[in-house]
Design an enzyme around this catalytic site. Structure first.
Site, PDB file in Angstrom:
ATOM      1  N   GLU A 146      -2.585  -0.117  -4.432  1.00 11.63           N
ATOM      2  CA  GLU A 146      -2.638  -1.216  -3.454  1.00 11.63           C
ATOM      3  C   GLU A 146      -2.728  -2.544  -4.187  1.00 11.63           C
ATOM      4  O   GLU A 146      -3.472  -2.651  -5.160  1.00 11.63           O
ATOM      5  CB  GLU A 146      -3.933  -1.070  -2.660  1.00 11.63           C
ATOM      6  CG  GLU A 146      -3.784  -0.773  -1.209  1.00 11.63           C
ATOM      7  CD  GLU A 146      -5.171  -0.711  -0.590  1.00 11.63           C
ATOM      8  OE1 GLU A 146      -5.652  -1.763  -0.152  1.00 11.63           O
ATOM      9  OE2 GLU A 146      -5.768   0.373  -0.566  1.00 11.63           O
ATOM     10  N   ASP A 161       0.864  -1.189   0.000  1.00 10.59           N
ATOM     11  CA  ASP A 161       0.000   0.000   0.000  1.00 10.59           C
ATOM     12  C   ASP A 161       0.893   1.230   0.000  1.00 10.59           C
ATOM     13  O   ASP A 161       1.652   1.456   0.942  1.00 10.59           O
ATOM     14  CB  ASP A 161      -0.903  -0.029   1.242  1.00 10.59           C
ATOM     15  CG  ASP A 161      -1.885   1.132   1.262  1.00 10.59           C
ATOM     16  OD1 ASP A 161      -1.975   1.860   0.256  1.00 10.59           O
ATOM     17  OD2 ASP A 161      -2.551   1.308   2.291  1.00 10.59           O
TER      18      ASP A 161
HETATM   19 MG   LIG Z   1      -2.295   3.974  -0.071  1.00  9.09          MG
END
Ligand SMILES: [Mg+2]
Length: 357
Positions: free
Chosen positions: A110, A13
């Site tokens: 992500e 992420d």
């Molecule tokens: Mg992010």
């Protein structure tokens, strides 16, 4: 019974992605409170991403830009430059693909990775995690947070534990302690509303949640509750899989009470347009065909569509076309039982002709 060795699943992420890309490309912005949201002349827009410096002032995603301005007047406000972020996202996914072909994108910044074949044991997980993070830093000049764990549920939780620039490895033997010590708001998939419902039932921790039966969880959280029963025990067999390409992106609203009247109908269309736009942003897609769907109290359903010369993706454009389609419905004032808005003829941002309006 076949006992499988534990898998090693990664969740990558990017940290404050839109803001980080802006600060990377414009060094004068580095270290400043930075708020990315809306586009020029759109006063009611919301925050897409706030830099960590801006978050210190209490600025959060989805907050109206006006509120963010009040919290931190000295912040630098920039419009969303989606085609540029999508181009960086593409580089990111290419980098990740150099580690494993088993990649499942979750959003523009992500992804899940199945890293099982790359290690002999969990002892090698941290070094692999470092390599992935270093590669992203060297090649993109951006930081990512990475969670490594035996399944997707735990990897997603892990990547969020030490943001930004975090690397969190959850070994199989650590799963039980991690879950039992986890605050409910860290449980992926248990949102604010579910937590409120659980709190009303006196449940505020994962340990308490574990005492409920599958049926009790289902009663509290709906069908998802049955999955939560397994997830909070560290059981999640979902594979990392490339999703099928979306052929259209849309949302529908079914109303508890039929709605009528131009003002109300337009307000709901605006709401739908925002939801569809946010989904399009996540998937980095635009599209040329806008479809308005309406269902009346007697369940008759109509759709009206328009194909545009140029792909659109922003809420304002979706709403504008939906407003043009509305009078084409047999009874444009309603009452409506359901309204839906979708976009077909999708093209990824990267295939759009540049520059964009
Ligand atoms: Mg992010």
């Amino acid at each position: 019974m076949v006992i499988r060795p534990p898998r090693l699943i990664g969740h990558v992420d990017m940290d404050a992605f839109f803001a980080a890309v802006e600060a990377r490309d414009r060094p004068e912005l580095k270290g400043k409170p930075l708020v990315i949201g809306g586009r020029p002349g759109e006063p009611r827009a919301v925050v897409s991403t706030a830099s960590y410096e801006a978050r210190r002032f209490g600025i959060r995603s989805a907050m109206p830009l006006a509120t963010a301005r009040r919290l931190c007047p000295q912040a630098i406000f920039l419009p969303v430059d989606m085609p540029r972020y999508a181009a960086v996202s593409e580089e990111l996914f290419r980098l990740l693909a150099s580690f494993t072909p088993a990649i499942e994108p979750v959003s523009i910044d992500e992804a899940f990775l199945d890293l099982t074949p790359l290690v002999r044991s969990y002892d090698e997980a941290e070094a692999l995690g470092r390599r992935i993070k270093d590669t992203i830093r060297q090649r993109l000049a951006l930081t990512a947070s990475l969670g490594l764990a035996p399944n997707k549920f735990l990897a997603k939780i892990a990547s969020d534990l030490h943001k930004p620039d975090g690397l969190t490895v959850v070994r199989p033997e650590e799963v039980e302690n991690l879950l039992l010590g986890l605050p409910l708001e860290r449980l992926w998939g248990v949102g604010v509303k579910s937590r409120e419902r659980l709190a009303k039932a006196g449940i505020t921790s994962v340990a308490q949640l574990r005492r409920l039966s599958r049926a009790e969880l289902r009663a509290l959280l709906g069908v998802w509750g049955e999955e939560v029963f397994d997830l909070i025990r560290g059981i999640d067999e979902r594979p990392v899989a490339a999703p099928l390409p979306a052929r259209s992106v849309g949302r529908e609203l079914t109303f508890a009470h039929d709605i009528a009247g131009e003002a109300r109908v337009r307000a709901e269309l605006k709401h739908l347009a925002r939801m569809v736009a946010s989904r399009l942003g996540e998937e980095a897609q635009a599209g040329r065909t806008v479809v308005l769907k309406a269902r009346y109290a007697d369940f008759t359903t109509c759709t009206r569509s328009r194909t545009l010369p140029q792909p659109v993706w922003e809420a304002e454009d979706l709403y504008r076309v939906a407003s043009l389609l509305l009078p084409e419905l047999p009874r444009p004032q309603g009452p409506f039982r359901l309204l839906g808005l979708s976009l077909a003829g999708l093209v990824p941002f990267r295939q759009l002709p540049l520059p964009l309006a």
